[in-house]
Design an enzyme around this catalytic site. Structure first.
Site, PDB file in Angstrom:
ATOM      1  N   TRP A 102       0.792  -1.514  -0.225  1.00 38.60           N
ATOM      2  CA  TRP A 102      -0.106  -0.068   0.051  1.00 38.60           C
ATOM      3  C   TRP A 102       1.037   1.910   0.150  1.00 38.60           C
ATOM      4  O   TRP A 102       0.468   2.332  -0.727  1.00 38.60           O
ATOM      5  CB  TRP A 102      -1.004  -0.645   1.467  1.00 38.60           C
ATOM      6  CG  TRP A 102      -1.742  -1.055   1.203  1.00 38.60           C
ATOM      7  CD1 TRP A 102      -2.038  -2.413   1.673  1.00 38.60           C
ATOM      8  CD2 TRP A 102      -2.937  -1.153  -0.002  1.00 38.60           C
ATOM      9  NE1 TRP A 102      -3.318  -3.151   1.197  1.00 38.60           N
ATOM     10  CE2 TRP A 102      -3.838  -2.572   0.286  1.00 38.60           C
ATOM     11  CE3 TRP A 102      -3.242  -1.171  -1.638  1.00 38.60           C
ATOM     12  CZ2 TRP A 102      -4.720  -2.802  -0.840  1.00 38.60           C
ATOM     13  CZ3 TRP A 102      -3.846  -0.767  -2.100  1.00 38.60           C
ATOM     14  CH2 TRP A 102      -4.918  -2.197  -1.536  1.00 38.60           C
ATOM     15  N   ASP A 170      -1.459   6.175   6.675  1.00 45.54           N
ATOM     16  CA  ASP A 170      -2.389   5.481   6.027  1.00 45.54           C
ATOM     17  C   ASP A 170      -3.371   4.465   7.116  1.00 45.54           C
ATOM     18  O   ASP A 170      -2.141   3.741   7.547  1.00 45.54           O
ATOM     19  CB  ASP A 170      -2.012   4.772   4.987  1.00 45.54           C
ATOM     20  CG  ASP A 170      -2.719   3.966   4.411  1.00 45.54           C
ATOM     21  OD1 ASP A 170      -4.705   3.566   4.815  1.00 45.54           O
ATOM     22  OD2 ASP A 170      -2.967   3.406   3.321  1.00 45.54           O
ATOM     23  N   LYS A 194     -12.017  -2.110   6.260  1.00 41.09           N
ATOM     24  CA  LYS A 194     -11.789  -2.094   7.352  1.00 41.09           C
ATOM     25  C   LYS A 194     -12.694  -2.404   9.364  1.00 41.09           C
ATOM     26  O   LYS A 194     -12.670  -3.342   9.631  1.00 41.09           O
ATOM     27  CB  LYS A 194     -10.486  -2.675   7.485  1.00 41.09           C
ATOM     28  CG  LYS A 194      -9.653  -3.295   6.006  1.00 41.09           C
ATOM     29  CD  LYS A 194      -9.450  -1.983   5.441  1.00 41.09           C
ATOM     30  CE  LYS A 194      -8.494  -2.960   4.129  1.00 41.09           C
ATOM     31  NZ  LYS A 194      -8.056  -1.750   3.274  1.00 41.09           N
TER      32      LYS A 194
END
Ligand SMILES: *Cc1c(COP(=O)(O)O)cnc(C)c1O
Length: 358
Positions: A102, A170, A194
């Site tokens: 990511w 993030d 999530k």
């Protein structure tokens, strides 16, 4: 109704009470005779939900008053593009702590519009580690990092020390799972699917510095400054998703906020890691001291046994345990909403499996 034990990495399990509240709001929202998905995003009813979502996120995370909170679309992936677009001017670049794909993807996007460099990368060891310290390049405008690495099951245990360099985090897979010092960050973003709700909503938290850097003159959808001016209502937001997110945050607060959440997350993670470490049968992916409380990546002695584990777990009502293709093995995602009972069920299933195959 039979709900199985859901260890999916995302979209992930939601509290059943939240799912039921969504269900109840669909035909008739708050008794107004219109369904949740059928009311205007500018109606008083939805405005109340939208404002309460912001209030709760501010309260849970102790967001400083002069920071702005937005609920945008496009996922964390669009933030990979929006952050450099808004924060960098021509000639400027950003530093990245590359602890997984990511972050690597975010670096690619910074380079697409401006420039960026990895000041640390864990790629060689297949991202088993989080660095203890990092040294900024010295010519960056901000430092981007990923608090929790969903795929590898590693997690920063503290905010990286980078002097006065503004931080961009993030937090897609561990936001609201533990306290963090938002005031040390310029931008925090998280796709909701999530830990905060369904996919299609992204929480974005912006410091005054970030907004000052966002000079405007961008496509309005990509412009932090304009989005803040319009309170995230430049276009039609994901009303259903924001409602669900607000209900998830209400659930977090009802549980006792981050103090209770952190304690429960630690206890769930500890139960799983204890089982992994008990004998030599299982191997955890993350290095000591880097283990995530949200995603537990591990493996059995062989790929065949991993496959048998997944198949037998599925048959026993334990779903979503296959590891990400880039790591292999097994992964249990145990976000806030994963009930302790699901972790208990997994721990005993692991013990049984080991007894039969060890
Ligand atoms: C899932 C995930 C993403 C991607 O999120 P999208 O909302 O699908 O763009 C980014 N970063 C992290 C840490 C993630 O876990």
């Amino acid at each position: 109704m039979s709900r199985v034990h859901n260890f999916s990495a995302g979209p992930a399990v939601l509290p059943l009470s939240v799912v039921e509240q969504i269900q109840a709001a669909l035909p008739d929202f708050q008794g107004c005779g219109l369904g949740l998905m059928e009311i205007s995003h500018r109606s008083a009813a939805f405005d109340g939900v939208h404002r309460m979502a912001e209030t709760r996120l501010r309260r849970i995370l102790s967001v400083p008053d002069d920071y702005k909170v937005l609920f945008l679309q496009g996922g964390a992936s669009l933030q990979f593009h929006m952050v450099p677009l808004n924060l960098l001017t021509p000639g400027e670049s950003a530093d990245f702590i590359v602890t997984g794909i990511w972050t690597k993807k975010a670096l690619v996007e910074a380079r697409r519009s401006h420039a960026g460099q990895a000041i640390w990368s864990g790629e060689e060891g297949n991202y088993r580690r989080i660095p203890e310290t990092v040294t900024p390049s010295g010519n960056a405008t901000y430092l981007h990092y990923t608090t929790n690495n969903t795929i590898y099951g590693t997690q920063f245990k503290a905010t990286p020390e980078a002097g006065a360099l503004p931080l961009v985090a993030d937090m897609s897979s561990d936001i609201c799972s533990r306290p963090v010092d938002i005031a040390r960050h310029a931008v925090v973003f998280a796709g909701a699917q999530k830990n905060l709700g369904p996919s299609g909503v992204t929480a974005v938290i912006l410091s005054p510095w970030a907004l000052e850097k966002a000079a405007g003159d961008l496509n309005p959808m990509l412009d932090y400054r304009l989005q803040v001016e319009k309170r995230g209502l430049f276009n039609t937001p994901n009303t259903l998703g924001i409602f669900a997110l607000e209900r998830v945050l209400a659930w977090v607060e009802d549980q006792g906020g981050l103090t209770a959440t952190t304690e429960q997350n630690l206890s769930k993670a500890n139960a799983l890691y204890t089982q992994i470490d008990r004998t030599g049968f299982w191997t955890g992916h993350a290095a000591e001291g880097c283990r995530s409380d949200m995603n537990v990546a591990f493996r059995s002695p062989s790929a065949d046994l991993d496959a048998a584990f997944v198949a037998q777990a599925n048959a026993a009502g334990l779903m979503g345990l296959k590891g990400h293709r880039s790591v292999g093995g097994l992964r249990a995602s145990i976000y806030n909403a994963c009930p302790p009972g699901s972790v208990d069920a997994l721990v005993s299933f692991m013990a049984d499996f080991e007894a039969k195959n060890g």
